[in-house]
Design a protein around this motif. Structure first.
Motif, short mmCIF file in Angstrom:
data_model
loop_
_atom_site.label_atom_id
_atom_site.label_comp_id
_atom_site.label_asym_id
_atom_site.label_seq_id
_atom_site.Cartn_x
_atom_site.Cartn_y
_atom_site.Cartn_z
N VAL A 91 0.79 -1.14 -0.07
CA VAL A 91 -0.02 -0.03 0.01
C VAL A 91 0.97 1.29 0.08
N PRO A 92 1.60 1.50 -0.89
CA PRO A 92 2.55 2.61 -0.98
C PRO A 92 2.00 3.96 -1.15
N TRP A 93 0.40 3.94 -1.26
CA TRP A 93 -0.41 5.20 -1.35
C TRP A 93 -0.84 5.41 0.00
N TRP A 94 -0.76 4.47 1.15
CA TRP A 94 -1.25 4.78 2.40
C TRP A 94 -0.94 6.11 2.81
N PRO A 95 -1.94 6.91 3.35
CA PRO A 95 -1.60 8.17 4.04
C PRO A 95 -0.45 8.14 4.99
N ALA A 96 0.07 9.19 5.16
CA ALA A 96 1.20 9.44 6.08
C ALA A 96 0.75 9.78 7.69
N VAL A 97 -0.56 10.02 7.74
CA VAL A 97 -1.13 10.42 8.88
C VAL A 97 -2.52 9.57 8.91
N CYS A 98 -3.01 9.41 10.25
CA CYS A 98 -4.37 8.58 10.51
C CYS A 98 -5.52 9.53 9.52
N THR A 99 -6.31 8.72 9.06
CA THR A 99 -7.42 9.35 8.33
C THR A 99 -8.78 8.46 8.37
N VAL A 100 -9.77 9.18 8.78
CA VAL A 100 -10.90 8.56 9.09
C VAL A 100 -11.64 8.57 7.65
N VAL A 101 -12.28 7.53 7.25
CA VAL A 101 -12.85 7.32 5.95
C VAL A 101 -14.25 6.80 5.93
N GLU A 102 -15.27 7.33 5.23
CA GLU A 102 -16.57 6.72 4.70
C GLU A 102 -16.21 5.09 4.24
N VAL A 103 -17.10 4.15 4.51
CA VAL A 103 -17.05 2.88 4.27
C VAL A 103 -18.03 2.49 3.34
#
Length: 253
Positions: A91-103
């Motif tokens: 997952v090289p595209w993973w965010p650098a900081v925590c992120t809340v997302v819709e599922v």
């Protein structure tokens, strides 16, 4: 896999490691890190994820993306979770900081299926295809701004953490300045240098963040009153302006 320790399976040769866990209300996962990135979905209840840099509130049926190696603590509010532990290279595209997302509904169903995989699931069959699809679905998710930053300076950070735990609407800059033996001007200057905002603006956002888990248990009118808003309409307007959705959208099932 359900209700098993992640560490036991960390080195299993699978990029996607699904684990489902049920927690007692109020359970706290104290400060820890993972070698893998983590997708942590709140199937029921809600969660509060905390790092050294901020706090993320995760309502029911949303998720938080936690980067590999990030020191964090999770407070479970009657939460049952579905986690994916992911090899960072996958997952090289993973965010650098925590992120809340819709599922999305599709991702939700995939997660419910995946937690019943064994640790050495078949990469070439149906289970491997679901694991791959999970990554595609996560990459397309919409972030939610359910985050409030924390200062790095220890005394300021302690003040902010106390407020997040007890977000009293009557607290003023003068109150905080006295606790730190500072002038109000000095407090504001230090706060702006750390977070780019004023203490009063930070407290407004912190109270709205604190409202998210309360909305699952209480009527909007009660939450609005407890947090110092003159009316449910005023609270709803402030919440919608800050987070882009009305409080009713985050109340959960």
């Amino acid at each position: 896999m359900r209700n098993v320790p992640y560490e036991r399976y960390d080195r299993v040769p699978r990029d996607v490691l699904p684990i489902g866990t049920d927690y007692e209300p109020g359970h706290v996962l104290e400060w820890h890190t993972h070698r893998r990135a983590q997708f942590l979905y709140s199937a029921t209840g809600s969660m509060i994820a905390e790092t050294d840099d901020g706090t993320w509130t995760v309502p029911s049926e949303r998720a938080v993306l936690i980067p590999a190696g990030t020191r964090h603590r999770i407070r479970m509010l009657e939460a049952s979770t579905r986690s994916l532990y992911l090899e960072p290279a996958a997952v090289p595209w993973w965010p650098a900081v925590c992120t809340v997302v819709e599922v999305t509904p599709l991702l939700r169903e995939l997660l419910l299926v995946a937690v019943d995989f064994g640790p050495n699931y078949d990469l070439a069959g149906r289970e491997g295809a679901i694991a791959s699809l999970l990554l595609f679905e996560i990459a397309a998710l919409t972030p939610l701004p359910l985050h409030v930053g924390l200062p790095s300076e220890p005394e300021l950070a302690a003040l902010c953490r106390d407020y997040l735990a007890h977000p009293e609407p009557g607290v003023t800059n003068a109150d905080w300045a006295r606790r730190l033996a500072l002038s109000e001007r000095g407090l504001v200057r230090r706060f702006r240098a750390e977070l780019g905002t004023s203490p009063s603006a930070w407290r407004v956002r912190a109270r709205l963040i604190a409202a998210v888990p309360l909305l699952r248990e209480h009527a909007i009118a009660r939450v609005a009153g407890d947090l110092g808003y003159a009316s449910p309409a005023a609270f709803t307007a402030a919440f919608t302006r800050t987070f882009g959705v009305p409080p009713s959208a985050l109340r959960g099932p």
